[in-house]
Design a protein around this motif. Structure first.
Motif, PDB file in Angstrom:
ATOM      1  N   ILE A 218       0.865  -1.178   0.000  1.00  0.00           N
ATOM      2  CA  ILE A 218       0.000   0.000   0.000  1.00  0.00           C
ATOM      3  C   ILE A 218       0.898   1.224   0.000  1.00  0.00           C
ATOM      4  N   ALA A 219       0.871   1.996  -1.066  1.00  0.00           N
ATOM      5  CA  ALA A 219       1.800   3.120  -1.224  1.00  0.00           C
ATOM      6  C   ALA A 219       1.305   4.388  -0.539  1.00  0.00           C
ATOM      7  N   VAL A 220       0.651   4.243   0.587  1.00  0.00           N
ATOM      8  CA  VAL A 220       0.202   5.403   1.379  1.00  0.00           C
ATOM      9  C   VAL A 220       0.766   5.191   2.783  1.00  0.00           C
ATOM     10  N   PRO A 221       1.945   5.723   3.060  1.00  0.00           N
ATOM     11  CA  PRO A 221       2.625   5.407   4.319  1.00  0.00           C
ATOM     12  C   PRO A 221       1.820   5.765   5.562  1.00  0.00           C
ATOM     13  N   GLN A 222       1.022   6.834   5.487  1.00  0.00           N
ATOM     14  CA  GLN A 222       0.233   7.230   6.659  1.00  0.00           C
ATOM     15  C   GLN A 222      -0.765   6.146   7.054  1.00  0.00           C
ATOM     16  N   VAL A 223      -1.185   5.353   6.072  1.00  0.00           N
ATOM     17  CA  VAL A 223      -2.162   4.288   6.322  1.00  0.00           C
ATOM     18  C   VAL A 223      -1.479   2.962   6.597  1.00  0.00           C
ATOM     19  N   SER A 224      -0.450   2.654   5.835  1.00  0.00           N
ATOM     20  CA  SER A 224       0.104   1.296   5.833  1.00  0.00           C
ATOM     21  C   SER A 224       1.106   1.019   6.939  1.00  0.00           C
ATOM     22  N   PHE A 225       1.702   2.054   7.565  1.00  0.00           N
ATOM     23  CA  PHE A 225       2.760   1.734   8.523  1.00  0.00           C
ATOM     24  C   PHE A 225       2.212   1.089   9.797  1.00  0.00           C
ATOM     25  N   GLY A 226       0.911   1.201  10.039  1.00  0.00           N
ATOM     26  CA  GLY A 226       0.337   0.518  11.192  1.00  0.00           C
ATOM     27  C   GLY A 226       0.455  -0.991  11.114  1.00  0.00           C
TER      28      GLY A 226
ATOM     29  N   LEU B 149       1.785  17.579   4.941  1.00  0.00           N
ATOM     30  CA  LEU B 149       2.242  16.572   3.982  1.00  0.00           C
ATOM     31  C   LEU B 149       3.477  15.845   4.493  1.00  0.00           C
ATOM     32  N   LEU B 150       4.399  16.591   5.107  1.00  0.00           N
ATOM     33  CA  LEU B 150       5.602  15.953   5.639  1.00  0.00           C
ATOM     34  C   LEU B 150       5.367  15.362   7.019  1.00  0.00           C
ATOM     35  N   TYR B 151       4.635  16.084   7.865  1.00  0.00           N
ATOM     36  CA  TYR B 151       4.509  15.654   9.255  1.00  0.00           C
ATOM     37  C   TYR B 151       3.643  14.410   9.431  1.00  0.00           C
ATOM     38  N   THR B 152       2.701  14.198   8.550  1.00  0.00           N
ATOM     39  CA  THR B 152       1.929  12.950   8.648  1.00  0.00           C
ATOM     40  C   THR B 152       2.698  11.777   8.055  1.00  0.00           C
TER      41      THR B 152
ATOM     42  N   ALA C  20       6.236  11.526   8.417  1.00  0.00           N
ATOM     43  CA  ALA C  20       7.442  11.282   9.218  1.00  0.00           C
ATOM     44  C   ALA C  20       7.347  10.061  10.135  1.00  0.00           C
ATOM     45  N   PRO C  21       6.235   9.843  10.869  1.00  0.00           N
ATOM     46  CA  PRO C  21       6.184   8.643  11.714  1.00  0.00           C
ATOM     47  C   PRO C  21       6.308   7.349  10.908  1.00  0.00           C
ATOM     48  N   ALA C  22       5.723   7.344   9.704  1.00  0.00           N
ATOM     49  CA  ALA C  22       5.819   6.156   8.860  1.00  0.00           C
ATOM     50  C   ALA C  22       7.250   5.942   8.384  1.00  0.00           C
ATOM     51  N   VAL C  23       7.922   7.028   7.982  1.00  0.00           N
ATOM     52  CA  VAL C  23       9.316   6.920   7.547  1.00  0.00           C
ATOM     53  C   VAL C  23      10.173   6.368   8.680  1.00  0.00           C
TER      54      VAL C  23
END
Length: 561
Positions: free
Chosen positions: A203-211, A284-287, A289-292
């Motif tokens: 899933i290429a949406v890090p804000q969603v997929s890193f969970g 855009l960056l701050y949401t 960063a946790p995934a990165v």
């Protein structure tokens, strides 16, 4: 030259050329253009410039690393730095724009007195110098790794380019350069994040997929002796988490180089919308960063877990050359990893990592192509340079407009004032180079100190100056000095800076969090002293009443002295 170095050089040369070209086309010959870009910047463009000005090397280079190793407690940086913009948009930006001056010390001088203005100018210089050290250090890290230039020469190169485009165009040139830098920065941050998220989760949406990977990250972290990533208050005490968040929040709202950007808009309405656009661009960056941080930490741990030194991934050797990754003597197989999120050294670790490498090394750790690695290098430099330019302008304007013009040559011509501003900027660059080469801490922490100093000095005085008519010059100067001395003393007490010995944190309060306590002290001292001394003149109180209604057309501004 490796493929990574080649692509890094290509992107860096291309982006630097764009920055210099924009600065040349935007060069100015009058102080209004140099200090506030002729107050003619559209809200959308100013929002992008604000985002670039504020999302420094700490945001791009260091924040994801801090979150990766602090885990849940690293959210203090997300909550503090973004929450501060809400305070800025609601409580400060429209009112200061209504005032219509060039600098924060100029507002303080009109509101209180010329003596308070002088103190504010010195404080602005101190805060800005502390902040710019982190930017110069971040630029040196990028050059050191990707162009194989010694870190001290990397700092010098970055400083020379920043000086070149800042001195040509002042705020006007910096503004449009920062719009370009924001574009480079956000593209360089999002493309690797999308690629890694797609590779690891589909899933290429890090804000969603890193969970999806957090449970796995907790498990492997425990094997390395690290704190559980998702558990709160393991890296920092609860009190310190609250204080660091508050310090970063009110520090953001009190930063001179951020506030001055709202003087550049056409209208008060434009100042409000600039803050709105800035929040959108920052999100855009701050949401992401946790995934990165999570993806990169998991990739890194999986890549070195139980691996012999001879078989470690190539990125380890690449970053060892910079001194930001080190292996303990006699290490055969990596079994423990320690970072410097809270300490500058750690005994007994097989591998010691500097937080500042995580984002820059993320594409290498994930095995992404060389062009993406080179793009990230250009993004890291854009982040460091965009903020450094704004800070240098604050130092320059405080030295020339608030000190030289007021106390040395009150009748100086436009040409003379511009010359002094540029000389002041040159001196600031030289000092920043020295401390960029010899920083007192890693990038994210140095920047957090600047926020603490801004929180404990400017924010309380600005808020009271706008919303409490009884605040007077004696209270303002007493509060600022009390906050500055207290906060700086605690930072020096708890850190190894200027040759001092580091001491234990009092009540678990870190130097990044002490700014909130300093702000409270500032507030109390200002209120008490203002109450016990003579109130401001009727004219000043009328002036304060007027700026509370930003939609009105004029402010009867006159010096309080």
């Amino acid at each position: 030259m490796s493929d990574i170095q080649t692509w890094a050089l290509v992107f860096v040369a291309l982006t630097f050329s764009v920055y210099i070209y924009i600065a040349w086309r935007s060069r100015v010959r009058e102080t209004k253009g140099f200090f506030v870009a002729e107050q003619n910047v559209p809200a959308f463009a100013n929002g992008a410039a604000v985002a670039a000005d504020w999302m420094s090397a700490a945001s791009f280079i260091s924040m994801a690393g801090l979150i990766a190793f602090l885990g849940s407690d690293g959210s203090v940086y997300l909550m503090g730095w973004t929450g501060g913009f809400v305070l800025l948009a609601l409580l400060l930006a429209p009112y200061l724009r209504k005032w219509g001056k060039f600098t924060v010390p100029e507002f303080v001088g009109d509101r209180f007195s010329e003596s308070v203005r002088s103190v504010a100018a010195v404080v602005a210089i101190v805060v800005s110098f502390t902040y710019v050290v982190g930017q110069m250090s971040g630029g040196g890290i990028v050059f050191s790794r990707f162009l194989q230039v010694p870190q001290h020469w990397g700092v010098v190169i970055a400083a020379v380019v920043i000086f070149a485009y800042a001195v040509f165009g002042g705020m006007k040139g910096i503004t449009w350069t920062q719009v370009a830098q924001y574009t480079v920065m956000i593209v360089a941050y999002l493309i690797p994040a999308w690629a890694v998220a797609q590779t690891m989760t589909g899933i290429a949406v890090p804000q969603v997929s890193f969970g999806q990977i957090l449970a796995e990250l907790d498990a492997i972290g425990r094997e390395f002796g690290m704190d559980t990533y998702t558990q709160a208050f393991t890296a920092r005490p609860q009190l310190d988490v609250f204080l660091v968040t508050m310090s970063l929040m009110i520090g953001t709202a009190g930063l001179p180089h951020v506030i001055i950007r709202f003087y550049t808009t056409k209208t008060v309405r434009g100042a409000r919308f600039s803050a709105l656009w800035a929040l959108v661009f920052i999100a855009l960056l701050y949401t992401t960063a946790p995934a990165v941080g999570a993806f990169t930490k998991l990739n890194m741990l999986q890549g070195v877990q139980g691996v012999s030194v001879d078989a470690l991934p190539s990125w380890v050797a690449n970053w060892q050359a910079t001194g930001l990754v080190s292996l303990a003597d006699g290490t055969d197989t990596v079994g423990t990893i320690t970072n410097n999120a809270d300490t500058f050294a750690a005994g007994g670790a097989d591998m010691l990592l500097n937080n500042d490498i995580l984002v820059l090394a993320s594409p290498e750790i994930a095995g992404l192509p060389a062009p993406i690695v080179g793009l990230v290098a250009a993004g890291g430099l854009a982040a460091a340079m965009s903020t450094a330019a704004g800070l240098l302008l604050v130092i320059s304007s405080s030295a020339s407009h608030d000190l030289y013009f007021r106390y040395v040559d009150h009748h100086a011509s436009e040409r003379r004032r511009l010359f002094v501003s540029r000389v002041a900027m040159g001196v600031a660059v030289l000092v920043a180079i020295y401390f960029g080469i010899n920083p007192p801490a890693f990038v994210g922490q140095v920047v957090a100190f600047a926020f603490g100093l801004a929180a404990s000095t400017f924010f309380p005085v600005l808020i009271l100056g706008i919303f409490w008519k009884r605040t007077n010059a004696a209270g303002a100067v007493s509060g600022m000095l009390a906050g500055l001395v207290f906060t700086a003393s605690y930072m020096i007490y708890t850190l190894e800076v200027f040759g001092t010995q580091a001491h234990e944190h009092v009540l678990g309060i870190s130097p990044e969090g002490i700014g909130a306590v300093g702000a409270l002290l500032n507030l109390v001292v200002t209120v008490v002293v203002s109450t016990l001394t003579r109130p401001p003149s009727e004219h000043v109180q009328e002036m304060v009443e007027e700026i509370r209604y930003p939609a009105r057309r004029t402010v009867p501004v006159r010096s309080a002295d």
